[in-house]
Design a protein around this motif. Structure first.
Motif, mmCIF file in Angstrom:
data_model
loop_
_atom_site.group_PDB
_atom_site.id
_atom_site.type_symbol
_atom_site.label_atom_id
_atom_site.label_comp_id
_atom_site.label_asym_id
_atom_site.label_seq_id
_atom_site.Cartn_x
_atom_site.Cartn_y
_atom_site.Cartn_z
ATOM 1 N N ILE A 142 -1.634 11.081 -4.416
ATOM 2 C CA ILE A 142 -2.237 9.866 -4.542
ATOM 3 C C ILE A 142 -1.574 8.919 -3.679
ATOM 4 C CG2 ILE A 142 -2.884 7.810 -5.829
ATOM 5 C CD1 ILE A 142 -3.387 9.587 -7.994
ATOM 6 N N TYR A 143 -0.054 8.631 -3.628
ATOM 7 C CA TYR A 143 0.727 8.062 -2.931
ATOM 8 C C TYR A 143 0.748 8.288 -1.345
ATOM 9 C CZ TYR A 143 3.227 5.794 -6.967
ATOM 10 O OH TYR A 143 3.747 4.988 -7.749
ATOM 11 N N LEU A 144 0.802 9.580 -1.135
ATOM 12 C CA LEU A 144 0.605 10.198 0.170
ATOM 13 C C LEU A 144 -0.772 9.862 0.896
ATOM 14 C CD1 LEU A 144 2.630 13.478 -0.284
ATOM 15 C CD2 LEU A 144 3.361 11.562 0.820
ATOM 16 N N SER A 145 -1.710 10.063 0.128
ATOM 17 C CA SER A 145 -3.191 9.767 0.599
ATOM 18 C C SER A 145 -3.236 8.199 1.010
ATOM 19 C CB SER A 145 -4.155 10.277 -0.311
ATOM 20 O OG SER A 145 -3.911 11.658 -0.639
ATOM 21 N N ILE A 146 -2.950 7.341 0.069
ATOM 22 C CA ILE A 146 -2.899 5.993 0.352
ATOM 23 C C ILE A 146 -2.069 5.623 1.728
ATOM 24 C CG2 ILE A 146 -2.276 3.682 -0.632
ATOM 25 C CD1 ILE A 146 -2.970 4.617 -3.269
ATOM 26 N N VAL A 147 -0.914 6.049 1.772
ATOM 27 C CA VAL A 147 -0.271 5.702 2.954
ATOM 28 C C VAL A 147 -1.082 6.296 4.284
ATOM 29 C CG1 VAL A 147 2.135 6.321 4.182
ATOM 30 C CG2 VAL A 147 2.072 5.771 1.573
ATOM 31 N N PHE A 148 -1.570 7.304 4.070
ATOM 32 C CA PHE A 148 -2.241 8.114 5.193
ATOM 33 C C PHE A 148 -3.523 7.266 5.447
ATOM 34 C CE2 PHE A 148 -4.968 11.128 7.304
ATOM 35 C CZ PHE A 148 -4.372 11.529 8.429
ATOM 36 N N LEU A 149 -4.099 7.023 4.594
ATOM 37 C CA LEU A 149 -5.520 6.368 4.676
ATOM 38 C C LEU A 149 -5.275 5.062 5.339
ATOM 39 C CD1 LEU A 149 -8.615 6.518 4.212
ATOM 40 C CD2 LEU A 149 -8.264 5.659 1.957
ATOM 41 N N LEU A 212 0.458 15.947 4.947
ATOM 42 C CA LEU A 212 0.466 14.457 4.440
ATOM 43 C C LEU A 212 2.079 13.911 4.188
ATOM 44 C CD1 LEU A 212 -1.973 14.114 1.682
ATOM 45 C CD2 LEU A 212 -2.090 12.844 4.156
ATOM 46 N N SER A 213 2.917 15.316 3.777
ATOM 47 C CA SER A 213 4.341 15.133 3.257
ATOM 48 C C SER A 213 4.917 14.867 4.744
ATOM 49 C CB SER A 213 4.731 16.168 2.707
ATOM 50 O OG SER A 213 4.068 16.555 1.517
ATOM 51 N N ALA A 214 4.713 15.536 5.543
ATOM 52 C CA ALA A 214 5.351 15.497 7.018
ATOM 53 C C ALA A 214 5.057 14.341 7.568
ATOM 54 C CB ALA A 214 4.976 16.484 7.889
ATOM 55 N N PHE A 215 3.940 13.636 7.543
ATOM 56 C CA PHE A 215 3.594 12.344 8.028
ATOM 57 C C PHE A 215 4.239 11.274 7.302
ATOM 58 C CE2 PHE A 215 1.034 8.353 7.720
ATOM 59 C CZ PHE A 215 0.816 7.932 8.855
ATOM 60 N N SER A 216 4.330 11.187 5.948
ATOM 61 C CA SER A 216 4.964 10.134 5.292
ATOM 62 C C SER A 216 6.543 10.175 5.493
ATOM 63 C CB SER A 216 4.703 10.280 3.768
ATOM 64 O OG SER A 216 3.215 9.914 3.600
ATOM 65 N N SER A 217 7.066 11.304 5.579
ATOM 66 C CA SER A 217 8.613 11.671 5.897
ATOM 67 C C SER A 217 8.996 10.846 7.213
ATOM 68 C CB SER A 217 8.773 13.060 5.983
ATOM 69 O OG SER A 217 8.701 13.629 4.857
ATOM 70 N N CYS A 218 8.189 10.830 7.951
ATOM 71 C CA CYS A 218 8.298 10.121 9.385
ATOM 72 C C CYS A 218 7.821 8.649 9.545
ATOM 73 C CB CYS A 218 8.287 10.994 10.616
ATOM 74 S SG CYS A 218 9.015 12.564 10.726
ATOM 75 N N PHE A 219 6.722 8.539 9.179
ATOM 76 C CA PHE A 219 6.142 7.214 9.489
ATOM 77 C C PHE A 219 6.129 5.924 8.473
ATOM 78 C CE2 PHE A 219 4.142 9.687 12.684
ATOM 79 C CZ PHE A 219 3.484 8.962 13.457
ATOM 80 N N ILE A 220 6.948 6.250 7.162
ATOM 81 C CA ILE A 220 7.161 5.316 6.194
ATOM 82 C C ILE A 220 8.177 4.530 7.121
ATOM 83 C CG2 ILE A 220 8.200 4.545 3.982
ATOM 84 C CD1 ILE A 220 6.538 6.701 2.724
ATOM 85 N N GLY A 221 9.137 5.037 7.907
ATOM 86 C CA GLY A 221 10.140 4.331 8.479
ATOM 87 C C GLY A 221 11.683 4.164 7.972
#
Length: 461
Positions: A142-149, A212-221
């Motif tokens: 859920i957390y990952l989906s919200i960040v990506f969406l 989603l895991s890879a995206f959040s690892s790099c794009f949360i900052g």
């Protein structure tokens, strides 16, 4: 009068806990929107978590009847006594209702961790079985989906408002909090999801989760997210590769994990975390190699200490400089103030290093009482790892949960927003108590905890 749980009551408590845990992303989302658009101090999160804290205390005091119930109740009474003394002293020192409410809010946040630790422990001892691995995996998704969406729709809040790279934290409020939550839940999600690779739906879900895991690892900052996930991925690769010689199914999980590493490496150069790291290195790292600094270092050891301080402060994103006003107020205070803490009202900037925050704001007594459950978990976890190392190293579930708990404890000291934030400390309690309680029969319970979810209905949809 003794109160015991009936089967119906046990089932009700189990369902209530499951719903509450699954509501965490929703609570965090509502709290964020309330903070951004209404700037309320007493948010939905504060109200709901305070109410649950009260219910937890009532449950432990009235319904927990196992052998060691006296120890838990004595601890709660000591904790409540400290809370009462802390608030009374706060009002005596400041004579302000506003200050009292602010200290009460901070106190509720900080005692959430020890109370929730003992609640999870009590549920285990009363054999109220909850599949935490599945629940934490769902929350992670859920957390990952919200960040990506939020990123996809261009409506994400930015993690930082400075530098060349901002970072994207979805619709959540605090980048550090959401970052550490995602960082420690991704390994558990991967642990859960990589076991489910038998059907097309499950395989698709694996690739979505990895992406989603890879995206959040790099794009949360935040550097912490990338570091925690990167180290875990490398360690998992080594573990799966070594064990694949005896269990060929681990070779499949090895390639899935390798795919995660490839994606992270591929998107890292274009990610906010790369830009933030580059910006920090180029603009804020202390210059200790210029001629003047070299001459000063030769002349005086004091300058060496200053350089060491500057480097350490840079590595900690300037957090060391926040400690001084707290330390001055603490050292200048009365003996009672050093025992009970300086409270929350005197400073505009938090230290963002939880152990210092806890020590200064709650004093010697509060520091010892509030951290006691965590210290017990740390000691027993390390003892189990060293005395049962073969069982530990041969079980990916024990390794993963231990890694996540250790990362939470380390992050609390270096980056903060763990022990003092209920949104994060709930996961400290669940992960810490789970790994502690299940260590002795790890293969039967924790591995089963994942395996029982490989049914047709076991997915995150």
């Amino acid at each position: 009068m003794k109160l015991t749980l009936t089967n119906n009551e046990s089932n009700f408590i189990k369902k209530f806990m499951i719903i509450y845990i699954l509501l965490q992303p929703v609570i965090d989302l509502l709290t964020s929107l309330q903070m951004y658009y209404f700037n309320h101090n007493f948010t939905v999160g504060v109200v709901i978590r305070s109410f649950f804290l009260l219910l937890s205390c009532i449950y432990i005091m009235l319904f927990y009847k196992e052998k060691n119930n006296k120890q838990l109740k004595i601890y709660l009474l000591v904790l409540i006594t400290y809370c009462f003394a802390f608030l009374m002293f706060s009002y005596y020192e400041n004579a302000s209702l506003t200050t009292l409410l602010q200290d009460a809010k901070g106190l509720i946040k900080i005692i959430y961790l020890p109370v929730f630790c003992f609640l999870i422990y009590a549920l285990y001892k009363q054999k109220i079985s909850i599949n935490y691995t599945k629940l934490l995996s769902i929350n992670a998704f859920i957390y990952l989906s919200i960040v990506f969406l939020a990123f996809l729709t261009g409506t994400s809040f930015t993690s930082y408002a400075y530098g060349y790279g901002y970072g994207y934290k979805g619709w959540f409020y605090a980048a550090n909090e959401i970052g550490i939550i995602i960082a420690v839940l991704i390994p558990i999600l991967l642990l859960f999801i990589l076991k489910q690779n038998k059907k097309p739906k499950q395989i698709i879900l694996i690739f979505i989760s990895i992406g989603l895991s890879a995206f959040s690892s790099c794009f949360i900052g935040t550097k912490a997210v990338l570091l925690i996930i990167g180290v875990y991925a490398v360690l998992s690769l080594i573990w799966y590769l070594i064990t694949s010689f005896s269990k060929k199914q681990h070779l499949i999980q090895f390639f899935y994990t390798l795919f995660l590493c490839v994606i992270i490496i591929g998107i890292f150069p274009i990610s906010p975390v790369y830009k933030n790291i580059s910006y920090n290195i180029n603009s804020t790292m202390p210059n200790i190699n210029d001629d003047n600094t070299k001459e000063e270092n030769i002349k005086s050891n004091v300058n060496n200490k200053n350089n060491n301080y500057e480097i350490t402060n840079w590595l900690l994103s300037g957090r060391l400089s926040y400690i001084k006003p707290y330390a001055d107020s603490f050292s200048d205070g009365s003996f009672l103030k050093r025992c009970l803490g300086i409270g929350y009202n005197n400073f505009n900037k938090s230290i963002e290093m939880d152990y210092f925050t806890l020590f200064f704001q709650h004093g010697f007594i509060g520091f010892a009482i509030i951290l006691l459950p965590v210290l017990i978990i740390i000691f027993r976890l390390l003892w189990n790892i060293f005395t049962k190392f073969k069982k530990f190293i041969s079980n990916i579930f024990l390794c993963t949960y231990s890694y996540c708990f250790i990362m939470l404890i380390v992050a609390a000291g270096l980056a903060g927003h763990v022990i003092v934030a209920p949104a994060v400390s709930i996961y400290v309690a669940i992960i810490g108590v789970k790994i502690l309680m299940e260590f002795n029969n790890s293969k039967e319970y924790i591995q089963g905890d994942c395996n029982e979810n490989i049914s047709d209905n076991a997915n995150l949809q």
